[in-house]
Design a protein around this motif. Structure first.
Motif, PDB file in Angstrom:
ATOM      1  N   TRP A 273       0.854  -1.188   0.000  1.00 62.40           N
ATOM      2  CA  TRP A 273       0.000   0.000   0.000  1.00 62.40           C
ATOM      3  C   TRP A 273       0.883   1.228   0.000  1.00 62.40           C
ATOM      4  O   TRP A 273       1.852   1.319   0.773  1.00 62.40           O
ATOM      5  CB  TRP A 273      -0.902   0.032   1.226  1.00 62.40           C
TER       6      TRP A 273
ATOM      7  N   GLU B 207      -4.136  11.711   3.750  1.00 65.12           N
ATOM      8  CA  GLU B 207      -5.341  11.139   3.140  1.00 65.12           C
ATOM      9  C   GLU B 207      -5.938  10.003   3.957  1.00 65.12           C
ATOM     10  O   GLU B 207      -6.990   9.465   3.608  1.00 65.12           O
ATOM     11  CB  GLU B 207      -5.008  10.636   1.729  1.00 65.12           C
ATOM     12  N   VAL B 208      -5.270   9.624   5.048  1.00 70.25           N
ATOM     13  CA  VAL B 208      -5.777   8.555   5.910  1.00 70.25           C
ATOM     14  C   VAL B 208      -7.050   9.035   6.605  1.00 70.25           C
ATOM     15  O   VAL B 208      -7.119  10.163   7.107  1.00 70.25           O
ATOM     16  CB  VAL B 208      -4.711   8.142   6.942  1.00 70.25           C
ATOM     17  N   ALA B 209      -8.078   8.171   6.632  1.00 71.47           N
ATOM     18  CA  ALA B 209      -9.370   8.528   7.200  1.00 71.47           C
ATOM     19  C   ALA B 209     -10.072   7.249   7.649  1.00 71.47           C
ATOM     20  O   ALA B 209      -9.606   6.141   7.339  1.00 71.47           O
ATOM     21  CB  ALA B 209     -10.215   9.257   6.153  1.00 71.47           C
TER      22      ALA B 209
ATOM     23  N   GLY C 209     -11.661   3.970   7.755  1.00 69.44           N
ATOM     24  CA  GLY C 209     -11.870   2.976   6.709  1.00 69.44           C
ATOM     25  C   GLY C 209     -10.960   3.111   5.509  1.00 69.44           C
ATOM     26  O   GLY C 209     -11.064   2.319   4.569  1.00 69.44           O
ATOM     27  N   GLU C 210     -10.064   4.075   5.512  1.00 61.87           N
ATOM     28  CA  GLU C 210      -9.161   4.306   4.385  1.00 61.87           C
ATOM     29  C   GLU C 210      -7.736   4.554   4.879  1.00 61.87           C
ATOM     30  O   GLU C 210      -7.479   5.570   5.523  1.00 61.87           O
ATOM     31  CB  GLU C 210      -9.643   5.515   3.568  1.00 61.87           C
ATOM     32  N   PRO C 211      -6.816   3.623   4.668  1.00 58.41           N
ATOM     33  CA  PRO C 211      -7.000   2.385   3.907  1.00 58.41           C
ATOM     34  C   PRO C 211      -7.745   1.339   4.731  1.00 58.41           C
ATOM     35  O   PRO C 211      -7.992   1.545   5.925  1.00 58.41           O
ATOM     36  CB  PRO C 211      -5.560   1.942   3.633  1.00 58.41           C
ATOM     37  N   SER C 212      -8.056   0.224   4.096  1.00 60.91           N
ATOM     38  CA  SER C 212      -8.708  -0.890   4.784  1.00 60.91           C
ATOM     39  C   SER C 212      -7.708  -2.034   4.920  1.00 60.91           C
ATOM     40  O   SER C 212      -6.616  -2.008   4.367  1.00 60.91           O
ATOM     41  CB  SER C 212      -9.935  -1.347   3.999  1.00 60.91           C
TER      42      SER C 212
ATOM     43  N   ALA D 120      -4.389  -0.415   7.298  1.00 64.75           N
ATOM     44  CA  ALA D 120      -5.066   0.538   8.178  1.00 64.75           C
ATOM     45  C   ALA D 120      -4.394   0.616   9.543  1.00 64.75           C
ATOM     46  O   ALA D 120      -4.334   1.698  10.156  1.00 64.75           O
ATOM     47  CB  ALA D 120      -6.534   0.150   8.340  1.00 64.75           C
TER      48      ALA D 120
ATOM     49  N   TRP E 238      -0.958   8.352  11.572  1.00 67.83           N
ATOM     50  CA  TRP E 238      -2.038   9.355  11.644  1.00 67.83           C
ATOM     51  C   TRP E 238      -2.321   9.748  13.089  1.00 67.83           C
ATOM     52  O   TRP E 238      -2.412  10.942  13.416  1.00 67.83           O
ATOM     53  CB  TRP E 238      -3.281   8.775  10.977  1.00 67.83           C
TER      54      TRP E 238
ATOM     55  N   GLY F 262       0.554   5.598  -0.013  1.00 69.16           N
ATOM     56  CA  GLY F 262      -0.378   6.701   0.113  1.00 69.16           C
ATOM     57  C   GLY F 262       0.175   7.807   0.982  1.00 69.16           C
ATOM     58  O   GLY F 262       1.277   7.695   1.544  1.00 69.16           O
TER      59      GLY F 262
ATOM     60  N   ILE G 147      -9.468   4.309  12.502  1.00 61.56           N
ATOM     61  CA  ILE G 147      -9.057   4.099  11.110  1.00 61.56           C
ATOM     62  C   ILE G 147      -9.374   2.675  10.668  1.00 61.56           C
ATOM     63  O   ILE G 147     -10.022   2.457   9.644  1.00 61.56           O
ATOM     64  CB  ILE G 147      -7.560   4.408  10.916  1.00 61.56           C
TER      65      ILE G 147
END
Length: 389
Positions: free
Chosen positions: A76, A82-84, A86-89, A93, A100, A78, A169
Motif C-alpha cells: 500500500w 489522506e488517511v481517514a 476505513g481508508e485504507p482498509s 489501516a 495518523w 499513500g 481508522i
C-alpha cells in the motif's frame, strides 16, 4: 523466530521492496489473555501475557508525508494526510492509522512518513492480537526515529495512539488491553491492565516453577472484529451501564443486574461484572502461589463468555471441552471470540497429550485441525531489535 531472525527477515524484505537499508528494525509481541475478557471497554481488569511470537517492522523515515507499506499480504502506498476512517482498509489501516494518530497527538512531525516492511511470527486471525503487535511495533519505531519518549509514560501515550488507530481508522471497536501488553509486557509476568484508570502492573507468573504451561490452541476458525458482532457486544455493555446509571459496568454489582429488565443486556452485563470479580480472585490466588487453583476460574470465564456473552463457537468449545477432558486444570477461549484461540492451563508433562486430544476430537467432529503454541515464560514488550549494520 528469534529477535535476530526477525531482524534479518524484515531487513531482507525491506531491501527487496525498496532497494535500500532501513533505519532500523523494531518488534512487538502478540498476546494471550489469561483472564478478563470483554471487560477492557467497560473499565475492567484484564491479565494478558505477551507471547514469544512477535511482529517486526523494518522502517526508514521520510519527510514528505508518504507511507509505503510492504508485507507478505501485499503493498500500500499513500499519503498520511489522506488517511481517514476505513481508508485504507485491511492490514495497512493498522500501520497508516498509527502514524495518523501519532501526528494527531503531537508525537511526530506533521510531515512524517515512512517506508515500512513487515515480517510476523504472530498467527493472523487467531485472536492473538496480531493487529496490536503490528501497531505497536511501528509506534515504537516512529517514537525512536523522532525522539519521542518511550519510558512508561511515553509508552502509555503510544498505546493510546495505537488504540485510536484501531478504533478510528481500522474501525475495530476494541479496548486498550492488547496495546498495553504489547508495549508494557515483561518476561515471566502477566500484566494487570486496569482499564478504569489506565494503569498497568506486572504480575509474577512462573509457570515453569509450578510444573505448568499454557497451551494455546489456535482453532483456525476465522476471527474478525470488524463484522459487527464485536461492536454489538460493546454497544450492549455500554447501554447496560447507561440503564443502570453508572459510567461503566466496573461500578455495577450483582445486585444491580436485577434492575435490567431485558434478558440480553442483563446477561451481557452479568458476564462483565462476574468476569471482573474472577480477575480479582485470580490475582489473589497468584499472590499466594496457587497457580493450579486458577483453573476453575478460567473455565468459569469460558462458560460465561459462551452462555452470557455468546462469543464462542463450536471450534472454541471443542478446544475447551477436549482440554478439560484430557486433564487440563482449566481452559477458556481467549481474545474477542467468534473464532480465534483458546488456552488451557496444563501440567507441563501433559502438553503434547492434551494437544493430541484436542486435535483428535476436532477431526472426529469435522472441524478444522487446530494448531498449537506452548507458552512458558512469556515474551517481552515492544523493542528495537539487533541494529541493522
Amino acid at each position: 523466530m528469534s529477535d535476530a531472525e526477525l531482524a534479518a527477515a524484515a531487513t531482507a524484505r525491506f531491501r527487496e521492496a525498496f532497494g535500500a537499508e532501513p533505519d532500523g528494525v523494531w518488534a512487538a509481541p502478540g498476546r494471550v489473555n489469561l483472564i478478563g475478557e470483554h471487560v477492557d471497554y467497560a473499565g475492567g481488569l484484564s491479565l494478558p501475557i505477551a507471547l514469544m511470537h512477535s511482529t517486526a517492522v523494518a522502517v526508514r523515515a521520510r519527510t514528505d508525508d508518504r507511507l509505503r507499506l510492504r508485507s507478505h499480504l501485499g503493498a500500500w502506498d499513500g499519503a498520511v494526510d489522506e488517511v481517514a476512517p476505513g481508508e485504507p482498509s485491511g492490514w495497512p489501516a493498522y500501520l497508516a492509522g498509527v502514524v495518523w494518530a501519532m501526528r494527531r497527538a503531537g508525537l511526530c512531525d506533521s510531515r512524517f512518513g515512512a517506508d515500512v516492511a513487515v515480517v510476523s511470527a504472530v498467527p493472523v486471525g487467531a485472536g492473538l492480537s496480531s493487529s496490536a503487535a503490528l501497531e505497536c511495533a511501528l509506534a515504537i519505531a516512529v517514537a525512536d526515529l523522532v525522539g519521542a519518549p518511550t519510558d512508561e509514560a511515553g509508552r502509555g501515550a503510544l498505546a493510546a495512539a495505537c488504540v485510536g488507530a484501531e478504533n478510528e481508522i481500522a474501525l475495530a471497536p476494541t479496548g486498550g488491553m492488547d496495546q498495553a501488553i504489547a508495549l508494557c509486557g515483561k518476561e515471566g509476568h502477566a500484566l494487570l491492565v486496569d482499564s478504569g484508570d489506565g494503569t498497568v502492573a506486572p504480575v509474577p507468573l512462573d509457570l515453569a516453577a509450578s510444573g505448568l504451561a499454557v497451551l494455546v490452541i489456535d482453532t483456525r476458525a476465522p476471527h474478525r472484529l470488524v463484522d459487527g458482532r464485536y461492536a454489538e457486544r460493546r454497544r450492549s455493555v455500554e447501554e447496560a451501564a447507561a440503564s443502570l446509571g453508572v459510567t461503566t459496568l466496573r461500578r455495577a454489582t450483582d445486585a444491580d443486574l436485577v434492575r435490567l429488565e431485558d434478558s440480553v443486556p442483563r446477561r451481557r452485563a452479568r458476564h462483565v461484572v462476574t468476569e471482573i470479580e474472577r480477575v480479582r480472585e485470580t490475582l489473589r490466588l497468584l499472590a499466594s502461589g496457587d497457580i493450579c487453583d486458577i483453573g476453575p476460574l478460567l473455565t468459569a470465564s469460558h462458560v460465561s463468555l459462551r452462555d452470557d456473552f455468546e462469543v464462542s463457537c463450536p471450534e472454541l468449545d471443542n478446544a475447551v471441552d477436549s482440554a478439560l477432558a484430557a486433564g487440563a486444570h482449566g481452559a477458556r477461549m481467549t481474545g474477542g471470540g467468534f473464532g480465534g484461540s483458546a488456552i488451557a492451563l496444563v501440567d507441563d508433562r501433559d502438553v503434547d497429550r492434551v494437544a493430541m486430544e484436542v486435535l483428535s476430537n476436532a477431526r472426529t467432529r469435522g472441524l478444522v485441525a487446530p494448531a498449537f503454541l506452548r507458552l512458558g515464560t512469556g515474551g517481552v514488550a515492544a523493542r528495537r531489535l539487533v541494529p541493522v549494520m
